[in-house]
Enzyme design. Structure first.
Site, short mmCIF file in Angstrom:
data_model
loop_
_atom_site.label_atom_id
_atom_site.label_comp_id
_atom_site.label_asym_id
_atom_site.label_seq_id
_atom_site.Cartn_x
_atom_site.Cartn_y
_atom_site.Cartn_z
N GLY A 1 -23.55 54.51 -20.73
CA GLY A 1 -22.43 54.78 -19.82
C GLY A 1 -22.91 55.38 -18.52
O GLY A 1 -23.79 54.84 -17.84
N ASP A 2 -22.33 56.55 -18.14
CA ASP A 2 -22.75 57.24 -16.92
C ASP A 2 -23.56 58.48 -17.23
O ASP A 2 -23.64 59.41 -16.43
CB ASP A 2 -21.52 57.62 -16.09
CG ASP A 2 -20.57 58.54 -16.86
OD1 ASP A 2 -20.65 58.56 -18.10
OD2 ASP A 2 -19.77 59.25 -16.21
N GLU A 3 -24.18 58.52 -18.40
CA GLU A 3 -24.98 59.67 -18.83
C GLU A 3 -26.47 59.37 -18.66
O GLU A 3 -26.95 58.31 -19.08
CB GLU A 3 -24.67 60.03 -20.28
CG GLU A 3 -23.24 60.51 -20.49
CD GLU A 3 -22.97 60.86 -21.94
OE1 GLU A 3 -23.73 60.39 -22.81
OE2 GLU A 3 -22.01 61.59 -22.21
#
Length: 419
Positions: free
Chosen positions: A330-332
């Site tokens: 994801g955005d991690e």
């Protein structure tokens, strides 16, 4: 470069030994057959010559003893045959009268073993005794019988045997020289080919090649073998490329090209094992994009992908070569700092990362997007002693930073410090 040679199998002769034995056998058979043929021809010719010589000698003796037979002078006959016999190669001369009674005789002494051997050989190989009549005024007055000694024939026989042995020695030498040439022209290329095949089979050395050979058939065989190696080498290179590509896909994020979670955790565990030995610290930074869902839902997935790619590029510029940055999903994102000698290094890098996110990210359609990151920091061995514990501690610190103030960083619980 000299190629390694493959060892011969136990109990099996080498090609060199087979060819060398074949050359020696051929030379031996050829020389033996030639020598036997020459000796047989020479014996036949010498036998005929000896027969004619004995016949001429007998006729000469008949003329010599004719008068002695007519007058019955045995002494004169004996002296005449002894005088002639000493100059000729004869073993025995017997003069008899018309009734066949012995009249005069001479016999060569056979005291030595060589003389007895010569007479034995002559008895086998030379024609038998030659008998001619002694004629006086048309009347036979006696007979002369001559038996050959065989000295000349024995000398010829010894010379023939010596010649055969000399020819055999020369033939062996010639066969040895010929086998060396065969080794150079035939066996050496085959050995080189076997050495390359052995290296390919044992070491997978597909880059090796067979050198050109002087013989057309062997050169063609080497060319075909090299062509086969070219195909194997291409196949091996393609396989390595595919394996490397598969390995890269298995350990890296397809969108950003960063290492994925699996590789990050594996390298983090290795770093913790080394830190346990050296006593140094390891820092894990857990990063999350604060406005990613808003960007992804409002501007579309292409804009979200562009933001993730831009974040990955900026993260790379803020880290050392020994540090590791990965996309966890994801955005991690996550960053590993190992080794970390000073605690201030983690905070400084976190500040640099946050500062690098300030400029907007340009999209492909010309628009720009502003984004922020929240960071949680966990230290080994301060907050956890294993990879999963460090990631959980850094993740919890990141969520506390996001709740406290988006775009900030916080240490895991237990260490004071806040942006």
């Amino acid at each position: 470069m000299r190629q390694p040679t493959a060892p011969a199998l136990p109990g099996r002769p080498t090609l060199q030994s087979v060819l060398r034995r074949a050359h020696l056998r051929l030379a031996f058979v050829a020389v033996t057959m030639a020598a036997v043929s020459l000796i047989m021809v020479a014996v036949i010719a010498l036998r005929a010559y000896a027969g004619n010589n004995l016949n001429l000698l007998a006729r000469s003796l008949a003329y010599t003893v004719e008068a002695a037979l007519v007058f019955g002078d045995r002494i004169a006959a004996t002296q005449a045959i002894v005088l002639i016999a000493k100059e000729e190669d004869v073993a025995e001369i017997v003069v008899s009268d018309s009734r066949g009674r012995p009249f005069a005789a001479w016999q060569s002494p056979t005291a030595s073993a060589i003389a007895r051997l010569e007479r034995s050989v002559a008895g086998i190989a030379l024609p038998g005794p030659v008998t001619v009549p002694v004629v006086h005024d048309g009347v036979v007055v006696g007979y002369v019988e001559v038996r050959g000694q065989g000295h000349q024939f024995f000398g010829f026989l010894l010379g023939g045997v010596g010649g055969i042995l000399a020819c055999l020695a020369v033939s062996v030498l010639g066969a040895y020289v010929s086998s060396k040439r065969v080794l150079r022209n035939i066996v050496a290329p085959l050995r080189a080919l076997a050495g390359v095949a052995h290296a390919v089979r044992r070491e997978r050395a597909f880059e090796q090649r067979v050198e050109p050979a002087a013989i057309a058939e062997l050169n063609e065989l080497g060319n075909d073998f090299n062509a086969l190696l070219d195909e194997f080498e291409d196949w091996q290179n393609n396989l390595r490329h595919e394996n490397a590509s598969l390995e890269h896909k298995a350990t890296h994020d397809a969108l950003t090209g960063l290492p994925n979670r699996w590789q990050f955790e594996a390298r983090l565990m290795r770093a913790l094992d080394e830190a346990m030995v050296t006593g140094q610290r390891v820092a894990v930074l857990y990063l999350d994009c604060d406005r990613f869902k808003e960007i992804n839902d409002g501007l579309g997935h292409e804009a979200g992908d562009a933001v993730l790619i831009g974040i990955a590029a900026r993260l790379r510029t803020q880290l050392r070569e020994v540090d590791l940055v990965a996309r966890l999903g994801g955005d991690e994102f996550a960053v590993m700092l190992a080794p970390m000698r000073e605690l201030a290094s983690a905070t400084r890098i976190a500040e640099d990362i946050l500062s690098s996110m300030t400029p907007s990210i340009a999209l492909s359609d010309g628009r720009t997007v502003a984004t922020m990151m929240s960071i949680g920091i966990a230290l080994y061995p301060d907050h956890a002693c294993d990879a999963n514990g460090l990631l959980r501690a850094a993740d919890a610190a990141m969520y506390r930073a996001k709740r406290a103030r988006p775009g900030s960083w916080q240490f895991a619980e237990g260490v004071a410090g806040q942006a």
